[in-house]
Design a protein around this motif. Sequence first.
Motif, PDB file in Angstrom:
ATOM      1  N   GLY A   1      -3.823   6.083   5.185  1.00  0.00           N
ATOM      2  CA  GLY A   1      -3.770   5.062   4.156  1.00  0.00           C
ATOM      3  C   GLY A   1      -4.407   5.571   2.880  1.00  0.00           C
ATOM      4  O   GLY A   1      -5.605   5.820   2.858  1.00  0.00           O
ATOM      5  N   ARG A  25      -6.454  -0.565   4.652  1.00  0.00           N
ATOM      6  CA  ARG A  25      -5.724   0.705   4.782  1.00  0.00           C
ATOM      7  C   ARG A  25      -5.552   1.055   6.260  1.00  0.00           C
ATOM      8  O   ARG A  25      -5.993   2.107   6.718  1.00  0.00           O
ATOM      9  CB  ARG A  25      -6.474   1.807   4.038  1.00  0.00           C
ATOM     10  N   SER A  41      -8.248  -0.844  -2.611  1.00  0.00           N
ATOM     11  CA  SER A  41      -9.070  -0.011  -1.736  1.00  0.00           C
ATOM     12  C   SER A  41      -8.432   1.372  -1.683  1.00  0.00           C
ATOM     13  O   SER A  41      -7.214   1.481  -1.551  1.00  0.00           O
ATOM     14  CB  SER A  41      -9.148  -0.610  -0.337  1.00  0.00           C
ATOM     15  N   TYR A  42      -9.266   2.411  -1.783  1.00  0.00           N
ATOM     16  CA  TYR A  42      -8.782   3.783  -1.802  1.00  0.00           C
ATOM     17  C   TYR A  42      -9.478   4.617  -0.725  1.00  0.00           C
ATOM     18  O   TYR A  42     -10.661   4.413  -0.435  1.00  0.00           O
ATOM     19  CB  TYR A  42      -9.065   4.444  -3.151  1.00  0.00           C
ATOM     20  N   VAL A  47      -4.428   0.588  -1.054  1.00  0.00           N
ATOM     21  CA  VAL A  47      -3.784  -0.705  -0.854  1.00  0.00           C
ATOM     22  C   VAL A  47      -4.196  -1.641  -1.969  1.00  0.00           C
ATOM     23  O   VAL A  47      -5.248  -1.454  -2.594  1.00  0.00           O
ATOM     24  CB  VAL A  47      -4.110  -1.334   0.510  1.00  0.00           C
ATOM     25  N   GLY A  54       0.796  -1.216   0.000  1.00  0.00           N
ATOM     26  CA  GLY A  54       0.000   0.000   0.000  1.00  0.00           C
ATOM     27  C   GLY A  54       0.827   1.263   0.000  1.00  0.00           C
ATOM     28  O   GLY A  54       2.054   1.234   0.169  1.00  0.00           O
ATOM     29  N   PHE A  63       0.825   5.054   1.839  1.00  0.00           N
ATOM     30  CA  PHE A  63       0.355   5.919   2.898  1.00  0.00           C
ATOM     31  C   PHE A  63       0.969   7.300   2.695  1.00  0.00           C
ATOM     32  O   PHE A  63       1.983   7.435   2.014  1.00  0.00           O
ATOM     33  CB  PHE A  63       0.775   5.361   4.272  1.00  0.00           C
ATOM     34  N   ARG A  70      -2.692   1.375   9.149  1.00  0.00           N
ATOM     35  CA  ARG A  70      -1.246   1.517   9.327  1.00  0.00           C
ATOM     36  C   ARG A  70      -0.642   0.412  10.184  1.00  0.00           C
ATOM     37  O   ARG A  70       0.427  -0.126   9.865  1.00  0.00           O
ATOM     38  CB  ARG A  70      -0.948   2.880   9.951  1.00  0.00           C
TER      39      ARG A  70
END
Length: 121
Positions: free
Chosen positions: A44, A103, A55-56, A47, A32, A34, A105
């Motif tokens: 995030g 997403r 995924s956004y 990913v 991903g 970040f 961390r």
Amino acid sequence: QVQLVESGGGSVQTGGSLRLSCAASGASNCMGWFRQAPGKEREGVAVIGSDGTTSYVDSVKGRFTISRDNAKNTLYLQMNSLKPEDSAMYYCASRGSSIGCARVRSIFAYWGQGTQVTVSS
């Protein structure tokens, strides 16, 4: 251990584009991007799983595209229609061989050193 090296950051004007790359030393399941702006939490951005599922964060949907080349162990982030609020240090992250992708961390074990993106108005 997975070592990650980002490249491709820089300075652009509003509406411009940049493509970030992240070279990994080995295979990863979930990877991903970040970002962290001064005084803000690391966020995030996007990913991608080993199967290509993505995924956004809402703020970049329709403008950013995450992709990966598994043969080259390389992750990409194509950023279009950039805005000043996209300015931040961008970090590549990997979960290594761990299963699952989100997403979040705290689930990422490996991080690159970051590459700066600055968008001027």
